[in-house]
Design a protein around this motif. Sequence first.
Motif, PDB file in Angstrom:
ATOM      1  N   HIS B 471       2.514  89.688  -7.335  1.00 16.27           N
ATOM      2  CA  HIS B 471       1.405  90.314  -7.135  1.00 16.27           C
ATOM      3  C   HIS B 471       0.565  89.122  -7.871  1.00 16.27           C
ATOM      4  O   HIS B 471      -0.435  89.004  -8.749  1.00 16.27           O
ATOM      5  CB  HIS B 471       0.927  90.944  -8.584  1.00 16.27           C
ATOM      6  CG  HIS B 471       1.859  91.040  -9.915  1.00 16.27           C
ATOM      7  ND1 HIS B 471       3.203  91.124 -10.407  1.00 16.27           N
ATOM      8  CD2 HIS B 471       1.253  90.409 -11.139  1.00 16.27           C
ATOM      9  CE1 HIS B 471       3.292  91.139 -11.681  1.00 16.27           C
ATOM     10  NE2 HIS B 471       2.109  90.707 -11.868  1.00 16.27           N
ATOM     11  N   HIS B 472       0.987  87.677  -7.716  1.00 18.10           N
ATOM     12  CA  HIS B 472       0.433  86.498  -7.487  1.00 18.10           C
ATOM     13  C   HIS B 472      -1.033  86.681  -6.987  1.00 18.10           C
ATOM     14  O   HIS B 472      -0.721  86.807  -5.419  1.00 18.10           O
ATOM     15  CB  HIS B 472       1.190  85.701  -7.406  1.00 18.10           C
ATOM     16  CG  HIS B 472       0.643  83.774  -8.220  1.00 18.10           C
ATOM     17  ND1 HIS B 472       0.112  83.031  -7.025  1.00 18.10           N
ATOM     18  CD2 HIS B 472       0.456  83.008  -9.129  1.00 18.10           C
ATOM     19  CE1 HIS B 472      -0.369  82.378  -7.549  1.00 18.10           C
ATOM     20  NE2 HIS B 472       0.274  82.342  -8.525  1.00 18.10           N
ATOM     21  N   PRO B 473      -1.867  85.831  -7.727  1.00 13.96           N
ATOM     22  CA  PRO B 473      -3.175  86.337  -6.609  1.00 13.96           C
ATOM     23  C   PRO B 473      -2.836  85.342  -5.189  1.00 13.96           C
ATOM     24  O   PRO B 473      -3.330  85.766  -3.692  1.00 13.96           O
ATOM     25  CB  PRO B 473      -4.204  85.831  -7.358  1.00 13.96           C
ATOM     26  CG  PRO B 473      -3.751  84.866  -8.838  1.00 13.96           C
ATOM     27  CD  PRO B 473      -2.413  85.526  -8.789  1.00 13.96           C
ATOM     28  N   ALA B 474      -1.785  84.142  -4.889  1.00 13.61           N
ATOM     29  CA  ALA B 474      -2.075  83.579  -3.231  1.00 13.61           C
ATOM     30  C   ALA B 474      -1.141  84.541  -2.725  1.00 13.61           C
ATOM     31  O   ALA B 474      -1.605  84.650  -1.624  1.00 13.61           O
ATOM     32  CB  ALA B 474      -0.606  82.892  -3.937  1.00 13.61           C
ATOM     33  N   SER B 475      -0.297  85.720  -3.522  1.00  6.21           N
ATOM     34  CA  SER B 475       0.374  86.902  -2.534  1.00  6.21           C
ATOM     35  C   SER B 475      -0.700  87.707  -2.426  1.00  6.21           C
ATOM     36  O   SER B 475      -0.422  88.096  -0.839  1.00  6.21           O
ATOM     37  CB  SER B 475       1.375  87.343  -3.582  1.00  6.21           C
ATOM     38  OG  SER B 475       2.581  85.932  -3.506  1.00  6.21           O
ATOM     39  N   LEU B 476      -1.702  87.906  -2.998  1.00  5.57           N
ATOM     40  CA  LEU B 476      -2.016  89.243  -2.562  1.00  5.57           C
ATOM     41  C   LEU B 476      -2.820  88.396  -1.542  1.00  5.57           C
ATOM     42  O   LEU B 476      -3.435  89.319  -1.198  1.00  5.57           O
ATOM     43  CB  LEU B 476      -3.334  89.177  -3.698  1.00  5.57           C
ATOM     44  CG  LEU B 476      -2.770  89.868  -4.711  1.00  5.57           C
ATOM     45  CD1 LEU B 476      -3.283  89.838  -6.290  1.00  5.57           C
ATOM     46  CD2 LEU B 476      -1.886  91.579  -4.620  1.00  5.57           C
ATOM     47  N   ALA B 477      -3.446  87.673  -1.520  1.00  6.62           N
ATOM     48  CA  ALA B 477      -4.839  86.852  -0.547  1.00  6.62           C
ATOM     49  C   ALA B 477      -3.790  86.814   0.952  1.00  6.62           C
ATOM     50  O   ALA B 477      -4.571  87.130   1.448  1.00  6.62           O
ATOM     51  CB  ALA B 477      -4.742  84.917  -0.856  1.00  6.62           C
ATOM     52  N   TRP B 478      -2.914  86.243   0.735  1.00  7.66           N
ATOM     53  CA  TRP B 478      -1.447  86.433   1.969  1.00  7.66           C
ATOM     54  C   TRP B 478      -1.533  88.046   3.023  1.00  7.66           C
ATOM     55  O   TRP B 478      -2.003  88.094   4.034  1.00  7.66           O
ATOM     56  CB  TRP B 478      -0.242  85.807   1.340  1.00  7.66           C
ATOM     57  CG  TRP B 478       0.390  85.676   2.784  1.00  7.66           C
ATOM     58  CD1 TRP B 478       0.833  85.118   3.424  1.00  7.66           C
ATOM     59  CD2 TRP B 478       1.225  86.621   3.120  1.00  7.66           C
ATOM     60  NE1 TRP B 478       1.437  85.699   4.569  1.00  7.66           N
ATOM     61  CE2 TRP B 478       1.805  86.937   4.766  1.00  7.66           C
ATOM     62  CE3 TRP B 478       1.433  88.453   3.255  1.00  7.66           C
ATOM     63  CZ2 TRP B 478       2.450  87.195   5.247  1.00  7.66           C
ATOM     64  CZ3 TRP B 478       2.273  89.201   3.108  1.00  7.66           C
ATOM     65  CH2 TRP B 478       3.503  88.585   4.547  1.00  7.66           C
ATOM     66  N   MET B 479      -1.749  88.592   1.261  1.00  9.52           N
ATOM     67  CA  MET B 479      -1.499  89.749   2.333  1.00  9.52           C
ATOM     68  C   MET B 479      -2.629  90.595   2.444  1.00  9.52           C
ATOM     69  O   MET B 479      -2.714  91.483   3.726  1.00  9.52           O
ATOM     70  CB  MET B 479      -1.110  91.051   0.643  1.00  9.52           C
ATOM     71  CG  MET B 479       0.198  90.915   0.255  1.00  9.52           C
ATOM     72  SD  MET B 479       0.294  92.767  -1.284  1.00  9.52           S
ATOM     73  CE  MET B 479       1.564  91.631  -1.883  1.00  9.52           C
ATOM     74  N   GLU B 480      -3.803  90.569   2.811  1.00  5.78           N
ATOM     75  CA  GLU B 480      -5.110  90.387   2.452  1.00  5.78           C
ATOM     76  C   GLU B 480      -5.343  90.127   4.119  1.00  5.78           C
ATOM     77  O   GLU B 480      -6.112  90.413   5.076  1.00  5.78           O
ATOM     78  CB  GLU B 480      -5.922  90.637   1.750  1.00  5.78           C
ATOM     79  CG  GLU B 480      -7.328  90.569   2.310  1.00  5.78           C
ATOM     80  CD  GLU B 480      -7.592  90.708   0.627  1.00  5.78           C
ATOM     81  OE1 GLU B 480      -8.957  90.966   0.378  1.00  5.78           O
ATOM     82  OE2 GLU B 480      -8.424  89.190   0.378  1.00  5.78           O
ATOM     83  N   GLU B 481      -5.222  89.234   3.948  1.00  5.95           N
ATOM     84  CA  GLU B 481      -4.666  88.207   5.315  1.00  5.95           C
ATOM     85  C   GLU B 481      -4.632  88.490   6.831  1.00  5.95           C
ATOM     86  O   GLU B 481      -4.629  89.066   7.673  1.00  5.95           O
ATOM     87  CB  GLU B 481      -4.334  86.891   5.162  1.00  5.95           C
ATOM     88  CG  GLU B 481      -4.955  85.921   6.662  1.00  5.95           C
ATOM     89  CD  GLU B 481      -6.091  85.514   7.258  1.00  5.95           C
ATOM     90  OE1 GLU B 481      -7.131  86.074   6.064  1.00  5.95           O
ATOM     91  OE2 GLU B 481      -6.713  85.387   8.403  1.00  5.95           O
ATOM     92  N   PHE B 482      -2.860  89.180   5.889  1.00  4.14           N
ATOM     93  CA  PHE B 482      -2.469  89.750   7.180  1.00  4.14           C
ATOM     94  C   PHE B 482      -3.145  91.501   7.326  1.00  4.14           C
ATOM     95  O   PHE B 482      -2.615  91.461   9.017  1.00  4.14           O
ATOM     96  CB  PHE B 482      -0.431  90.526   6.326  1.00  4.14           C
ATOM     97  CG  PHE B 482       0.340  90.415   7.013  1.00  4.14           C
ATOM     98  CD1 PHE B 482       0.226  92.002   7.610  1.00  4.14           C
ATOM     99  CD2 PHE B 482       0.888  90.779   8.444  1.00  4.14           C
ATOM    100  CE1 PHE B 482       1.652  92.881   8.410  1.00  4.14           C
ATOM    101  CE2 PHE B 482       1.356  90.803   9.314  1.00  4.14           C
ATOM    102  CZ  PHE B 482       2.066  92.631   9.206  1.00  4.14           C
ATOM    103  N   GLN B 483      -2.907  91.575   6.558  1.00  2.00           N
ATOM    104  CA  GLN B 483      -3.595  92.926   6.963  1.00  2.00           C
ATOM    105  C   GLN B 483      -4.861  92.984   7.669  1.00  2.00           C
ATOM    106  O   GLN B 483      -5.313  93.579   9.172  1.00  2.00           O
ATOM    107  CB  GLN B 483      -4.620  94.074   5.356  1.00  2.00           C
ATOM    108  CG  GLN B 483      -3.152  94.442   4.737  1.00  2.00           C
ATOM    109  CD  GLN B 483      -3.895  95.042   3.095  1.00  2.00           C
ATOM    110  OE1 GLN B 483      -4.562  94.640   2.581  1.00  2.00           O
ATOM    111  NE2 GLN B 483      -4.178  96.387   3.550  1.00  2.00           N
ATOM    112  N   ARG B 484      -5.750  92.334   7.627  1.00  2.00           N
ATOM    113  CA  ARG B 484      -7.165  91.729   8.785  1.00  2.00           C
ATOM    114  C   ARG B 484      -6.350  91.173  10.138  1.00  2.00           C
ATOM    115  O   ARG B 484      -6.930  91.961  11.675  1.00  2.00           O
ATOM    116  CB  ARG B 484      -7.491  90.623   7.905  1.00  2.00           C
ATOM    117  CG  ARG B 484      -8.905  90.943   6.781  1.00  2.00           C
ATOM    118  CD  ARG B 484      -9.840  89.172   7.008  1.00  2.00           C
ATOM    119  NE  ARG B 484      -9.075  88.312   6.413  1.00  2.00           N
ATOM    120  CZ  ARG B 484      -9.630  88.459   5.006  1.00  2.00           C
ATOM    121  NH1 ARG B 484     -10.224  89.722   4.719  1.00  2.00           N
ATOM    122  NH2 ARG B 484      -8.826  87.581   4.645  1.00  2.00           N
TER     123      ARG B 484
END
Lengths: 275, 789
Positions: B471-484
């Motif tokens: 749940h580190h912010p960098a991982s969250l950003a990666w997840m969001e990018e993948f979802q896009r």
Amino acid sequence: MSESTGRRRRRHRAAERGASIGLTVLASFSGGRAGAQDVGREGLSIAREVDRRTGGYEDYEARLTMVLVSRDGKERVREMEVSALASGNGERTLLIFQSPRDLAGTALLSHSQVGASDDQWLYLPSMKRVKRIAAAKQSGSFMGSEFAYEDISSQEVGNFTYHYEGESRIGDTEVYVVERFPVDESSGYSRQRVYVDRSDYLPLRIEYFDTRGEHLKTLTLTEYEQRGPYWRAGSMTMENHQTEAVTRLEWSDFRFDVGLNERRFTADGLGRRGR
Amino acid sequence: MRPSRGKIFVWLLRHRYAVLALNVLLIVVAGYGASRVPTDYTMEQFFPGWGPERERFDRYKLTFPKEDTRITLFWEDSRPPGLDVYRGLEQVAGIFEAAGLRDVRWLGSVEVAESADVGGESVLDVHPLVGSSVATDESIRKALGRHRDDALLRGYLWNGDQSAFAVHGTLPPKVMADDAARREVEEHLESEIDGLRGDGRTLVLNGIPIIRARVPKLLDQDQRRLVTAGLAVFLVVLFLFFRHLGQVVLCLVSVVPAYLCTVSLIGLAGRPVTVMTGFIPIIVLVVGGSDVVHLLSRYRRRRAVSRNAEAIVRSFAEMSGPCFYTSLTTGIGFASLAGTRIQLLTDFGVFTATSIFLTYLFSMTLLPVLLSFYRRREFNDRALGARWIFSTVEAAAGLASRRPRGVLALFAGTAVVAVLFSSTVRVDSHLVDDLNERSRLLRDLRWIEDVGFSVFQVNIHMRQDGETPLHHPASLAWMEEFQRFVRDDPLVVGTAALPDLFRPLRRATLDGRLSQSSLPESLEEASQLLFLAEMQEGGLVTDLYRQAEGEAQIVIVVRDAGSSLMLPFLAGVDRYLASRPPPFGTAVSTGTTKLIQNYTAQVLRNFLPSLAIAIVLILGVMTWMFGSIRQGLLALVPNFFPLLVLLAVMGVAGFPLKPATILVFSIAFGLAVDDTIHVLGRFRDLTRGGADPEKALPRAVRDTGPAILMTSVIVSAGFALLMLSRFEVMYMVGLMTMVSAVTAVIVDLFVFPTLIGTTRTWMTVRAPRPDGREVETHERIDWQAPETA
């Protein structure tokens, strides 16, 4: 965890009297069902004795280690400072996280009141914010653990009706078995079965049954210590039989009646901690 | 006839009572063993049994088991969303809970965290989305309006325009593991929900457990129906040919014990009878029974001119070789399926091959013994001498004599046309495949996708591999990018991941002053918001993130658009994950959908190699049988023709190539080779016995033609019944086997003899020595020159 002040004790006794009167009235209308009445009274008297042994303080402080164990044995450990103050018609509890590092400083303040839902405030140090959390559901999970709020909050005698089941053994210990039925309809349980040490009147095990009557969880209380007149379980283990997850609460450094300040248990006090 | 083979049958007849007793004992023991073998009609067996994909899937399931255990009621209503719909959903939730389903989620049970003003104070209100006690038309519409585009709820609890809603529940592990219990729950839920249906309301119960309960049930029903009917048709057709009830029963005598022994072996191997092995009886009856038909046909002719014992010995000795090779080649065709990693197909291939060999053994031991008790000398062969059979065989024999080049030219031309048409065959396979479009199950799934939901997911399984949590912010950003990245694909209905959990929580905590896409800025903030999320009941946090285990998932809800679109999508996802891995930990794609599609891709990939292996093995067998690789190759050539015709038919009719239809090719090739072996085998026997090859060829056609025609009719009739199945795969197996059988007859009777006669070839001929030992002689056969005996 149950406690009372002078007024609270009177309210407790009123609730117990009410339960007792209720049972008496029931018995008078039920004619020949004297057996049911007896087991109800017996259960009630055992519950009262347990309450007497475990309650009665004004305040306390303690260290609490919460260990959340997943089905495959992985653990998450949270260490907290716990303080509680009996006040008015309820109790105020403050939990402050010491670890893990990313939760350190997070604090949860609860005001529980007899006959009303709890108020809670949460302090998030990373956002320097105190947020009041409205109306936590009593059957909801306490901090993501296998304990529900109603498992942790006040276990008032008057919150249940009782049925004495008889005697049994847990290991070498002889116990009373009492079934108790939540009075509150919003409870997540249909009934609970409590195993009480015959010699000490301390609860050793509580089995929780869900609204379908299935055995949902078991709480095991061990490592009892007496501090002054008060008995406390040093270890409380809640096992969820459906999810196979376990939560252990390990209590230490109990200090009773230390004279805690009421201001500490306010939302303002919570916010001041973050400054 | 080899003297050694004759001696075997002489010995059998001399000890017929002992042989009979031994066979009876074996049948009794096998029957007892077969009765104790369990059945397992679950669909889990269609998954690959081992390999990296299966390991990833199993690892994922340990932490996130719910995907496959979720049952959902989809509710579409013509009324605007309000109290009536709410109460209906509430009833459904009650039905689910009463049936023992867990984690029942609907718009009245999930909790949300919102910023609210209570007495002038900004409060984080954690509350049910719409609580039952406060539900009114207005409160429901307001709540739905506020959360309409909530990424976690849209596509999960309601569709895009909120005209359809969903109630989810998960089956307890014990029920999920018990096929009978699963079916019982499905039937119970269906009957309870039936009472809620009405005008303007469409209610559909679905989910992976429902599919898994219904498909095997339908397969089981079809199997009972079709296997029974196939048996009846087989016996009727046999009787029409043989006009002798006893000999019809004799055909069963070889097949039934073989099947019982096979089922016993299945049990000894620790395997259950499955949806595939349950079809062995009809396959063995048709395929194994064909050899018995050849045997009996030869026996009847011998019996007309000799004593019973002599007729048995000679006919069985002559036929034992060709029948052995036909069993071997057909068995190889089925055994080639063992190359897949799908346990179901491996079992089917191996045990069907075993059953065919056992049929051969029983035919060679029990059948001659039983025939030895026959007193009848003459048989009614009018059916075998029917005009249509006579005309066909005579026409084929005539062609074999004249060898017109036009036949070969027509054959070659047809092959070229077939190749052209077969190039139009497309490859495609759906997740719930093989049911025909009229099936309710398929109609329901299409409807679910039409209203904006789906029951299929692809799951990105993330695992922490160091100290930094997922749940580190960098991982969250990666997840969001993948979802896009995945959301743009038309296959994707929606996605759900940790960022979707954090955004509304953060907004509510900071009094709604932040933008929609705001994520935590530090690990501490993310951890503390996660702590808050855990306080929500019915929350989705544990569906997406198991902090203690250090595992998370991104859920991609997908449509079942067929393998032609799904496989490229999955490949694109895997390429993305390989080229842009998460900053912390690992991420792999998995899930039931991926596993099924991988199985499809694998079977399609293995198709040609498996077929090639089967062809090579069969070539080896034919070479061994005829003692000449040239003859082996010659015998193979006409047998490719039915496969080409199959592909051409599929191309013209628009049938896609998919795992189920691919199976048929291996089976069809093995079946087609059988006829070739009988014709060529008879030709060799005649020439080895000193016959003029010029005359031996048409005689071989006349001798084997009636039985070949008869067995082709039996095979076609038996497999044609499969066209009555609800399953497209069964329909296609029936149709394709019929096409294959008819084509094989035409090729083996009309083309192959012409091919033999036209081709100049060296033959290796074994001629008997006076002392009884066989030697090899090389003799060039010049068809234009006077024959050499």
